[in-house]
Design a protein around this motif. Structure first.
Motif, PDB file in Angstrom:
ATOM      1  N   ALA A  16      35.885  47.396  39.904  1.00 29.39           N
ATOM      2  CA  ALA A  16      35.695  46.146  39.167  1.00 29.39           C
ATOM      3  C   ALA A  16      34.604  46.295  38.112  1.00 29.39           C
ATOM      4  O   ALA A  16      34.741  45.789  36.998  1.00 29.39           O
ATOM      5  CB  ALA A  16      35.343  45.021  40.133  1.00 29.39           C
ATOM      6  N   GLY A  19      36.122  48.375  35.277  1.00 31.81           N
ATOM      7  CA  GLY A  19      37.274  47.744  34.643  1.00 31.81           C
ATOM      8  C   GLY A  19      36.984  46.406  34.011  1.00 31.81           C
ATOM      9  O   GLY A  19      37.458  46.109  32.922  1.00 31.81           O
ATOM     10  N   PHE A  20      36.191  45.582  34.678  1.00 30.26           N
ATOM     11  CA  PHE A  20      35.945  44.233  34.189  1.00 30.26           C
ATOM     12  C   PHE A  20      34.708  44.161  33.297  1.00 30.26           C
ATOM     13  O   PHE A  20      34.543  43.219  32.543  1.00 30.26           O
ATOM     14  CB  PHE A  20      35.786  43.259  35.355  1.00 30.26           C
ATOM     15  CG  PHE A  20      36.959  43.219  36.295  1.00 30.26           C
ATOM     16  CD1 PHE A  20      38.237  43.483  35.862  1.00 30.26           C
ATOM     17  CD2 PHE A  20      36.771  42.919  37.628  1.00 30.26           C
ATOM     18  CE1 PHE A  20      39.316  43.443  36.729  1.00 30.26           C
ATOM     19  CE2 PHE A  20      37.830  42.870  38.506  1.00 30.26           C
ATOM     20  CZ  PHE A  20      39.109  43.133  38.057  1.00 30.26           C
ATOM     21  N   ALA A  28      40.598  50.114  31.943  1.00 31.75           N
ATOM     22  CA  ALA A  28      40.500  48.768  32.519  1.00 31.75           C
ATOM     23  C   ALA A  28      41.709  48.427  33.373  1.00 31.75           C
ATOM     24  O   ALA A  28      41.573  47.868  34.462  1.00 31.75           O
ATOM     25  CB  ALA A  28      40.324  47.738  31.419  1.00 31.75           C
ATOM     26  N   SER A  29      42.895  48.769  32.912  1.00 27.58           N
ATOM     27  CA  SER A  29      44.095  48.427  33.687  1.00 27.58           C
ATOM     28  C   SER A  29      44.160  49.233  34.987  1.00 27.58           C
ATOM     29  O   SER A  29      44.525  48.693  36.036  1.00 27.58           O
ATOM     30  CB  SER A  29      45.354  48.639  32.857  1.00 27.58           C
ATOM     31  OG  SER A  29      45.473  49.993  32.487  1.00 27.58           O
ATOM     32  N   LYS A  32      41.637  47.712  37.394  1.00 30.02           N
ATOM     33  CA  LYS A  32      42.103  46.449  37.961  1.00 30.02           C
ATOM     34  C   LYS A  32      43.103  46.694  39.087  1.00 30.02           C
ATOM     35  O   LYS A  32      43.043  46.044  40.136  1.00 30.02           O
ATOM     36  CB  LYS A  32      42.725  45.574  36.887  1.00 30.02           C
ATOM     37  CG  LYS A  32      41.701  44.982  35.954  1.00 30.02           C
ATOM     38  CD  LYS A  32      42.355  44.144  34.882  1.00 30.02           C
ATOM     39  CE  LYS A  32      41.318  43.655  33.891  1.00 30.02           C
ATOM     40  NZ  LYS A  32      41.907  42.874  32.815  1.00 30.02           N
ATOM     41  N   PHE A  35      41.189  47.982  42.005  1.00 35.20           N
ATOM     42  CA  PHE A  35      40.426  46.894  42.599  1.00 35.20           C
ATOM     43  C   PHE A  35      41.272  46.113  43.590  1.00 35.20           C
ATOM     44  O   PHE A  35      40.870  45.879  44.722  1.00 35.20           O
ATOM     45  CB  PHE A  35      39.896  45.968  41.492  1.00 35.20           C
ATOM     46  CG  PHE A  35      39.209  44.745  42.009  1.00 35.20           C
ATOM     47  CD1 PHE A  35      37.938  44.834  42.546  1.00 35.20           C
ATOM     48  CD2 PHE A  35      39.827  43.518  41.955  1.00 35.20           C
ATOM     49  CE1 PHE A  35      37.293  43.705  43.016  1.00 35.20           C
ATOM     50  CE2 PHE A  35      39.195  42.388  42.421  1.00 35.20           C
ATOM     51  CZ  PHE A  35      37.923  42.481  42.952  1.00 35.20           C
TER      52      PHE A  35
END
Length: 54
Positions: A16, A19-20, A28-29, A32, A35
Motif C-alpha cells: 500500500a 502503490g498508494f 501502483a496497479s 494494489k 495489497f
C-alpha cells in the motif's frame, strides 16, 4: 500461524505504501493487487489460525 498473519499484514502495508503513496507510480496497479491479496490472506490466516488453535 500468527507469524504468517504478521507477515501478511506487513506485506500489505508495504504494498500500500508503494502503490498508494505515489513513490513507484509505474508499480501502483501491481501494488494494489498485492495489497488486496495480502489482506485476504491476513484475514484467512486469522480465521483459520483461531479455528485450529482451539
Amino acid at each position: 500461524m500468527l507469524r504468517y498473519t504478521i507477515i501478511f499484514i506487513v506485506l500489505a502495508i508495504i504494498a500500500a505504501f508503494f502503490g498508494f503513496g505515489g513513490i513507484a507510480a509505474g508499480a501502483a496497479s501491481i501494488a494494489k493487487i498485492l495489497f488486496f491479496i495480502f489482506i485476504i490472506l491476513f484475514v484467512l490466516s486469522l480465521i483459520f489460525g483461531k479455528r485450529f488453535k482451539a
